[in-house]
Design a protein around this motif. Structure first.
Motif, short mmCIF file in Angstrom:
data_model
loop_
_atom_site.label_atom_id
_atom_site.label_comp_id
_atom_site.label_asym_id
_atom_site.label_seq_id
_atom_site.Cartn_x
_atom_site.Cartn_y
_atom_site.Cartn_z
N ARG A 151 -8.77 -61.59 62.17
CA ARG A 151 -8.77 -63.04 62.47
C ARG A 151 -7.49 -63.42 63.21
O ARG A 151 -7.52 -64.16 64.19
CB ARG A 151 -8.94 -63.84 61.18
N GLU A 152 -6.38 -62.88 62.73
CA GLU A 152 -5.08 -63.17 63.38
C GLU A 152 -5.06 -62.67 64.82
O GLU A 152 -4.48 -63.30 65.70
CB GLU A 152 -3.94 -62.48 62.61
N PHE B 129 -11.34 -57.59 52.90
CA PHE B 129 -10.64 -58.88 53.13
C PHE B 129 -9.34 -58.71 53.90
O PHE B 129 -9.00 -59.55 54.75
CB PHE B 129 -10.40 -59.58 51.78
N VAL B 130 -8.58 -57.66 53.58
CA VAL B 130 -7.31 -57.43 54.30
C VAL B 130 -7.59 -57.20 55.78
O VAL B 130 -6.93 -57.76 56.66
CB VAL B 130 -6.55 -56.22 53.69
N GLU C 287 -9.34 -55.88 47.88
CA GLU C 287 -8.73 -55.88 49.22
C GLU C 287 -9.68 -55.57 50.38
O GLU C 287 -9.55 -56.16 51.45
CB GLU C 287 -7.56 -54.90 49.25
N ASN D 238 -8.65 -60.45 57.55
CA ASN D 238 -7.49 -61.34 57.80
C ASN D 238 -6.72 -60.88 59.04
O ASN D 238 -6.32 -61.69 59.87
CB ASN D 238 -6.55 -61.36 56.60
N HIS D 239 -6.53 -59.58 59.14
CA HIS D 239 -5.82 -59.04 60.30
C HIS D 239 -6.61 -59.33 61.58
O HIS D 239 -6.06 -59.78 62.59
CB HIS D 239 -5.61 -57.53 60.13
#
Ligand code: FE2
Length: 206
Positions: free
Chosen positions: A88-89, A81-82, A78, A85-86
């Motif tokens: 990037r959003e 990467f988690v 995780e 991802n956040h």
């Protein structure tokens, strides 16, 4: 229209995701060191004014954000990467996301850009310099010297979790000697000792 993302938002995100004091302070220390490399690179590139400020801000932000998800998601499946991802959003630029990915060996993302190299180089060293400060009589980063840091790097029992090869490998990636790399990061942390909580026990009382 969203506001441009920068260190203020990065700090808020770090504080929202990370409640532990030492991991917050780690993010701040890595940020201060990585930012110093951002300033040097901006000068080398001849950036001025807002261009330089925005460029340096990405370095400072990458430092603040690189372990933002570690408290909630510490496994290699995780982290980071988690968090990425956040981010990037939310709209963080790819240069920051790639640097955060590349700081983890197991991500498979190569360290190619200057920011990717600087973040990796500063990660373990910032932790090591903090450890060096905390064993000083006054627990101050201002008492730490480059020669002492080099000596402690050879002492395997001291701060054993810090990977020495990441410090030396990071310096190499940046085309610097270990002394130069330690000196740059040490001066950067000393200049902002108060903010990092490393100005010494005496100064807390005054
Ligand atoms: Fe880190």
């Amino acid at each position: 229209m969203s506001e441009r993302l920068g260190r203020a938002q990065a700090l808020m995100t770090l504080q929202e995701w990370t409640k532990g004091d030492s991991l917050r302070k780690h993010g701040m220390a890595v940020s201060v060191c990585t930012e110093a490399y951002g300033v040097m690179e901006a000068e080398r590139l001849g950036l001025r004014g807002t261009d330089a400020d925005e460029f340096v801000d990405l370095y400072a932000s990458a430092g603040l954000l690189h372990d933002m998800d570690y408290e909630r998601h510490p496994t290699q499946e995780e982290h980071p990467f988690v968090g990425v991802n956040h981010l990037r959003e939310v709209g963080w630029p790819e240069s920051v996301l790639q640097a955060i990915l590349a700081h983890a060996d197991y991500s498979g993302v190569a360290r190619e850009s200057h920011l990717e190299r600087a973040l990796f180089a500063c990660d373990e060293l910032a932790g090591f310099l903090t450890a060096c400060a905390l064993v000083k009589p006054n627990k101050s980063i201002l008492e730490v010297e480059v020669a002492g840091v080099k000596k402690k790097m050879k002492d395997k029992a001291f701060a054993r979790a810090v990977k020495r090869e990441d410090i030396t490998g990071g310096a190499e990636l940046l085309g610097l000697t270990v002394e130069e790399h330690v000196g740059i990061c040490l001066r950067a942390m000393q200049a902002r000792a108060e903010e990092l909580g490393l100005a010494g026990v005496a100064s807390v009382e005054t």
